[in-house]
Design an enzyme around this catalytic site. Structure first.
Site, PDB file in Angstrom:
ATOM      1  N   LYS A 258      26.359 -13.206  39.346  1.00  0.00           N
ATOM      2  CA  LYS A 258      24.992 -13.787  40.186  1.00  0.00           C
ATOM      3  C   LYS A 258      25.354 -15.076  40.631  1.00  0.00           C
ATOM      4  O   LYS A 258      26.357 -15.923  41.132  1.00  0.00           O
ATOM      5  CB  LYS A 258      24.709 -13.879  38.728  1.00  0.00           C
ATOM      6  N   ARG A 332      22.037  -0.504  32.076  1.00  0.00           N
ATOM      7  CA  ARG A 332      21.525   0.444  31.863  1.00  0.00           C
ATOM      8  C   ARG A 332      22.867   1.114  31.502  1.00  0.00           C
ATOM      9  O   ARG A 332      23.098   2.223  30.873  1.00  0.00           O
ATOM     10  CB  ARG A 332      20.923   0.935  33.592  1.00  0.00           C
TER      11      ARG A 332
HETATM   12  N1  BES Z   1      20.154  -8.795  33.049  1.00  0.00           N
HETATM   13  C1  BES Z   1      19.446  -8.856  34.047  1.00  0.00           C
HETATM   14  C2  BES Z   1      18.096  -9.110  34.132  1.00  0.00           C
HETATM   15  C3  BES Z   1      17.379 -10.063  34.819  1.00  0.00           C
HETATM   16  C4  BES Z   1      17.255 -10.783  35.587  1.00  0.00           C
HETATM   17  C5  BES Z   1      16.947 -10.709  33.054  1.00  0.00           C
HETATM   18  C6  BES Z   1      17.349 -12.411  35.648  1.00  0.00           C
HETATM   19  C7  BES Z   1      16.229 -11.839  33.080  1.00  0.00           C
HETATM   20  C8  BES Z   1      16.753 -12.342  34.553  1.00  0.00           C
HETATM   21  C9  BES Z   1      20.339  -6.918  34.571  1.00  0.00           C
HETATM   22  O1  BES Z   1      21.117  -6.816  34.478  1.00  0.00           O
HETATM   23  C10 BES Z   1      20.336  -7.841  36.030  1.00  0.00           C
HETATM   24  O2  BES Z   1      21.380  -8.078  36.636  1.00  0.00           O
HETATM   25  N2  BES Z   1      19.271  -7.137  36.755  1.00  0.00           N
HETATM   26  C11 BES Z   1      20.092  -6.923  38.362  1.00  0.00           C
HETATM   27  C12 BES Z   1      19.368  -5.550  38.542  1.00  0.00           C
HETATM   28  C13 BES Z   1      19.682  -5.219  40.531  1.00  0.00           C
HETATM   29  C14 BES Z   1      21.016  -5.572  40.676  1.00  0.00           C
HETATM   30  C15 BES Z   1      18.972  -3.871  40.653  1.00  0.00           C
HETATM   31  C16 BES Z   1      18.200  -7.656  39.270  1.00  0.00           C
HETATM   32  O3  BES Z   1      17.265  -7.332  38.604  1.00  0.00           O
HETATM   33  O4  BES Z   1      18.441  -8.688  40.008  1.00  0.00           O
HETATM   34 MN    MN Z   2      22.913  -8.316  35.237  1.00  0.00          MN
END
Ligand code: BES
Ligand code: MN
Ligand code: ZN
Length: 473
Positions: A258, A332
């Site tokens: 990230k 997931r």
């Molecule tokens: N934990 C995150 C989701 C999230 C992101 C929650 C920002 C709160 C704030 C999750 O694991 C994630 O990173 N999801 C990705 C999915 C994508 C890679 C398809 C996302 O939402 O960017």
């Molecule tokens: Mn994630």
């Protein structure tokens, strides 16, 4: 903090503070208070306050007037009013308080009791600083004025708040403290306190069960993964409600790292886990005639030489294979194995809570959580519980057309569905593992915590989950 019901006029309350409500009409029953409201040009905006001392005719030391906004009194404004009343009660070091009875449109006295206790106890939550001993609530006794003399909703409200406090505390803890091991210890402590059944599976146990998907997330981390189960039995051998909570104690994104800005907030990626632990705490305190099991897959998602890579293919416990196209879509990957694992409990329904997608914040903002389900009756029950508890959910679709976006050339599915409808494709992924029971998914990425100056966990969706469970008794 103890709660009780009393049926005496506010003027007679012989404690530190009386909380009375004023709305747009501002015709307050007590003449002295009425005069002081006028004199101070008090406007009854929702949550606005006026603190009066030594008011003629009142036995209590102070009278706090709180605005309820326009008539009829709405549930949302009632919560706002109680929240600001609580802030003042806690800052003045009052030890005892009485809350005036007031009618709320659309809800009965029992609802008001439950909500009052919940909001007042929850608002007293303070972040516990590392190395600093936590302090007891200054407020010791709260009397809720009522002509309806049945305290069971009042006690429910207090227990829901005590669940929310656990949830907020776990969420706010730094990720070097709140690890998967810490979550497992917390579950064990709950089990000891309330005589629950607790089982924690270690990495080797999970490997034996074939949880290749879950373990692919934790393998780049030094923290040991845990699969935690905790059961409350209040109704013999009946089928349990099963709650599953995403417990990623820190989500760096893994190799699909990230961006740095705001990455600290990914300590909140275990708020699903914290909320099912909080709901369990509330239910264990309330002791309804129902069976409840919670399951928490707990891992840390880190980049490392031995971490999962984009392109890796793993086999889940269900036998279905997954091409990991993005290691940041890890929630997931742990949930799918937990959702297969819960089949062994022969569940009545399964509800998962997960900070699963940033996309749900784009779709719904920070007010509603996202709800998707393979059973409309269950979805409707959860929507209702969300409205009653003011911890609301909004349903999103789950059609087959979205599921097609998960196609992979190298496995049964990919773990991402592309740019469109990210919240729905994430749920479609989970739906492939929940075909054997009634299931609903709550995407709480927008509601589990707030960012900015007031950064902190909210305790949601403990009220929604607890309300749903109590509605099933
Ligand atoms: N934990 C995150 C989701 C999230 C992101 C929650 C920002 C709160 C704030 C999750 O694991 C994630 O990173 N999801 C990705 C999915 C994508 C890679 C398809 C996302 O939402 O960017
Ligand atoms: Mn994630
Ligand atoms: Zn995550």
């Amino acid at each position: 903090m103890e709660f009780s019901l009393i049926n005496t006029p506010v003027q007679k309350f012989d404690g530190d503070m009386v909380v009375v409500f004023a709305n747009s009409k501002i015709d307050f029953a007590d003449d002295n208070v009425q005069q002081l409201i006028k004199l101070n040009h008090f406007e009854s905006k929702p949550g606005s306050t006026l603190l009066l001392s030594l008011v003629k005719g009142f036995k209590a030391k102070q009278v706090l007037v709180v605005g309820l906004g326009e008539l009829p009194n709405s549930a949302k404004n009632y919560i706002k009013a109680l929240t600001s009343a609580s802030a003042i009660l806690n800052s003045t070091q009052a030890k005892s308080a009485m809350i005036e009875q007031v009618e709320i449109e659309g809800f009965d006295q029992g609802w008001r009791h439950r909500m009052s206790a919940r909001v007042l106890k929850d608002s007293g939550y303070k972040v516990q600083q590392v190395g600093v001993q936590g302090q007891d609530d200054p407020l010791e006794n709260i009397a809720i004025q009522s002509t309806y003399n049945d305290a069971h909703e009042l006690l429910q409200g207090r227990s829901i708040a005590s669940g929310m406090r656990l949830t907020r505390h776990l969420g706010d803890l730094p990720p070097n403290i709140c690890t998967p091991t810490y979550l497992a210890q917390t579950a064990q402590e709950l089990a000891n306190e309330f005589n629950l059944d607790c089982e924690v599976l270690e990495e080797a146990d999970m490997r034996k069960l074939g949880m290749g998907s879950l373990l692919s997330v934790s393998k780049g981390s030094i923290e040991a993964p845990k699969l935690i189960s905790l059961s409350y039995r209040g109704d013999g051998d009946s089928k349990p409600i099963v709650l599953v909570g995403k417990g990623v104690t820190f989500d760096s994104g893994g190799i699909s790292l990230k961006p740095g800005a705001g990455m600290d907030e990914m300590k909140y990626d275990m708020c699903g886990a914290a909320s099912v632990l909080g709901a369990m705490r509330a239910i264990a305190e309330i002791k309804p005639k129902i069976n409840l099991t919670i399951v928490v897959p707990a891992v840390e998602n880190m980049p490392a030489h031995n971490a999962s890579k984009p392109g890796d293919v793993v086999t889940s416990m269900s036998g279905q294979t997954i091409e990991i196209l993005n290691t940041d879509a890890e929630g997931r990957l742990i949930l799918c194995d937990a959702l297969t694992y819960v089949e062994k409990f022969n569940p009545e329904v399964v509800i998962d809570a997960a900070t699963l997608t940033g996309a749900v914040i784009v779709a719904l903002g920070k007010h509603h959580c996202g709800l998707m389900a393979n059973d409309q009756e269950l979805a409707d029950d959860l929507l209702t519980a969300g409205k009653v508890s003011l911890d609301s959910a909004w349903q999103l679709p789950l059609d087959d057309e979205y599921d097609e976006l998960l196609k992979s050339n190298f496995a049964d599915m990919g773990n991402i569905g592309g740019r469109e409808a990210g919240t729905v494709t994430a749920a479609c992924f989970l739906a492939r593992y929940t075909k054997k029971y009634r299931w609903a998914h709550l995407d709480i990425a927008g509601t589990a915590w707030v960012s900015g100056a007031k950064k902190g966990a909210t305790g949601r969706p403990v009220p929604l989950l607890t309300q749903y469970i109590l509605d099933q008794v």
